[in-house]
Motif scaffolding. Sequence first.
Motif, mmCIF file in Angstrom:
data_model
loop_
_atom_site.group_PDB
_atom_site.id
_atom_site.type_symbol
_atom_site.label_atom_id
_atom_site.label_comp_id
_atom_site.label_asym_id
_atom_site.label_seq_id
_atom_site.Cartn_x
_atom_site.Cartn_y
_atom_site.Cartn_z
ATOM 1 N N ASP A 23 21.951 13.493 -7.462
ATOM 2 C CA ASP A 23 22.600 14.759 -7.100
ATOM 3 C C ASP A 23 21.756 15.637 -6.193
ATOM 4 O OD1 ASP A 23 20.611 15.356 -8.868
ATOM 5 O OD2 ASP A 23 21.818 16.619 -10.185
ATOM 6 N N GLN A 24 20.741 15.060 -5.558
ATOM 7 C CA GLN A 24 19.834 15.894 -4.780
ATOM 8 C C GLN A 24 19.164 15.077 -3.678
ATOM 9 O OE1 GLN A 24 16.793 17.674 -7.184
ATOM 10 N NE2 GLN A 24 16.347 19.303 -5.723
ATOM 11 N N ALA A 25 19.029 15.716 -2.518
ATOM 12 C CA ALA A 25 18.281 15.120 -1.405
ATOM 13 C C ALA A 25 17.042 15.982 -1.167
ATOM 14 C CB ALA A 25 19.142 15.059 -0.149
ATOM 15 N N ILE A 26 15.858 15.373 -1.221
ATOM 16 C CA ILE A 26 14.598 16.103 -1.101
ATOM 17 C C ILE A 26 13.877 15.631 0.154
ATOM 18 C CG2 ILE A 26 12.457 16.764 -2.254
ATOM 19 C CD1 ILE A 26 13.723 15.727 -4.871
ATOM 20 N N LYS A 27 13.431 16.596 0.953
ATOM 21 C CA LYS A 27 12.678 16.268 2.155
ATOM 22 C C LYS A 27 11.200 16.582 1.944
ATOM 23 C CE LYS A 27 14.298 17.379 6.201
ATOM 24 N NZ LYS A 27 14.720 18.185 7.390
ATOM 25 N N TYR A 28 10.355 15.677 2.395
ATOM 26 C CA TYR A 28 8.908 15.883 2.363
ATOM 27 C C TYR A 28 8.367 15.825 3.787
ATOM 28 C CZ TYR A 28 9.007 15.151 -2.696
ATOM 29 O OH TYR A 28 9.254 15.273 -4.031
ATOM 30 N N HIS A 29 7.352 16.659 4.032
ATOM 31 C CA HIS A 29 6.634 16.626 5.300
ATOM 32 C C HIS A 29 5.305 15.904 5.072
ATOM 33 C CE1 HIS A 29 9.537 19.457 6.939
ATOM 34 N NE2 HIS A 29 9.365 20.197 5.849
ATOM 35 N N ILE A 30 4.987 14.981 5.959
ATOM 36 C CA ILE A 30 3.772 14.189 5.776
ATOM 37 C C ILE A 30 2.565 15.022 6.188
ATOM 38 C CG2 ILE A 30 2.522 12.124 6.482
ATOM 39 C CD1 ILE A 30 5.214 10.732 6.799
ATOM 40 N N TYR A 31 1.728 15.274 5.221
ATOM 41 C CA TYR A 31 0.515 16.073 5.433
ATOM 42 C C TYR A 31 -0.674 15.202 5.817
ATOM 43 C CZ TYR A 31 -3.855 18.290 3.852
ATOM 44 O OH TYR A 31 -5.146 18.743 3.758
ATOM 45 N N ALA A 32 -0.806 14.039 5.212
ATOM 46 C CA ALA A 32 -2.014 13.248 5.435
ATOM 47 C C ALA A 32 -1.711 11.760 5.328
ATOM 48 C CB ALA A 32 -3.106 13.626 4.432
ATOM 49 N N ALA A 33 -2.477 10.989 6.090
ATOM 50 C CA ALA A 33 -2.505 9.529 5.965
ATOM 51 C C ALA A 33 -3.981 9.154 5.985
ATOM 52 C CB ALA A 33 -1.751 8.864 7.112
ATOM 53 N N LEU A 34 -4.463 8.536 4.902
ATOM 54 C CA LEU A 34 -5.899 8.283 4.802
ATOM 55 C C LEU A 34 -6.180 7.158 3.821
ATOM 56 C CD1 LEU A 34 -7.264 9.983 1.953
ATOM 57 C CD2 LEU A 34 -5.675 11.534 3.110
ATOM 58 N N GLU A 35 -7.352 6.587 3.960
ATOM 59 C CA GLU A 35 -7.826 5.639 2.964
ATOM 60 C C GLU A 35 -8.686 6.384 1.948
ATOM 61 O OE1 GLU A 35 -9.449 1.942 4.174
ATOM 62 O OE2 GLU A 35 -7.945 1.600 5.741
ATOM 63 N N PHE A 36 -8.507 5.999 0.701
ATOM 64 C CA PHE A 36 -9.202 6.633 -0.411
ATOM 65 C C PHE A 36 -9.850 5.526 -1.225
ATOM 66 C CE2 PHE A 36 -9.429 9.662 -4.041
ATOM 67 C CZ PHE A 36 -9.699 10.841 -3.351
ATOM 68 N N ASP A 37 -10.654 5.905 -2.217
ATOM 69 C CA ASP A 37 -11.203 4.858 -3.086
ATOM 70 C C ASP A 37 -10.144 4.438 -4.105
ATOM 71 O OD1 ASP A 37 -11.244 6.765 -5.137
ATOM 72 O OD2 ASP A 37 -13.303 7.362 -4.687
ATOM 73 N N ASP A 38 -10.490 3.479 -4.951
ATOM 74 C CA ASP A 38 -9.486 2.882 -5.829
ATOM 75 C C ASP A 38 -9.436 3.524 -7.220
ATOM 76 O OD1 ASP A 38 -11.899 1.976 -6.732
ATOM 77 O OD2 ASP A 38 -11.311 -0.131 -6.914
#
Length: 255
Positions: A168-183
């Motif tokens: 019942d809902q459509a949610i939009k997200y804006h991409i803030y970051a793309a990065l590699e992180f540890d595990d």
Amino acid sequence: MKKIKVAELVILTLLITILIGIIGYKSFFEKEKEPAVTKKPEPVQVAEPEPEPEPEPEPVVIPVNFDELKAVNPDVYAYIEIPGTQVSYPILQSADNSIDYLNTTFEGAAGLPGSIYTENINNQNFMDFNTVIYGHNMRDKSMFGSLHNFDSEEFFRGNTEINIYLPDQAIKYHIYAALEFDDRYIPASYDFNTPDGRNQYLNDLRSIGLSPAYFNDQYTPNEQDSLITLATCTSVPTHRLFIIGVRDRPEGTVQ
């Protein structure tokens, strides 16, 4: 004798006439001296304007048939779509975490490619501070394999949206970051119920983020935002690729 009486009568009549004239003139003169009384105008009744009707909210368009998806697997509760990638999949969550959806397909078969899923540590309304969504990095770019398109800064700058659909809902997200992180296991590493834990995560994205690490400062989140962290493997076993989305803020809210 009669003539005298007639003369007296004429004189009397004349005197009465003069007296009446004097009294009339005086009355008229006194009335003229009285200030004119201005009648106050009746107040004009101004009709109250009719209130404008509230605009009807636009109907929410959900381009996903959840009934069909749930008929295959009732653990489906959301759907993710990322323009510019191959990501267009249902999101599953096992109520008691008894199903390893990383290695169980949407149809319930064991093994690869698994499913796109969240753990039940997250609510299903995407209102948590950070909802972590997992998926395999498949070589054919299926599942979360095409998230590696964001390894390119040019692609990162040109593709900035993630769509999440609920029934019942459509949610939009804006991409803030793309990065590699540890595990590290994110839900156990940060207490997202506290401002300190939230801010620590946001700070670590900047300080621990490994190359390539791209940020869109226009969408810098704060501790009151709702995030999604898409997590998948990289070619380095101890690294993870994170794509961080910030839920679209209603108009008028503080950035």
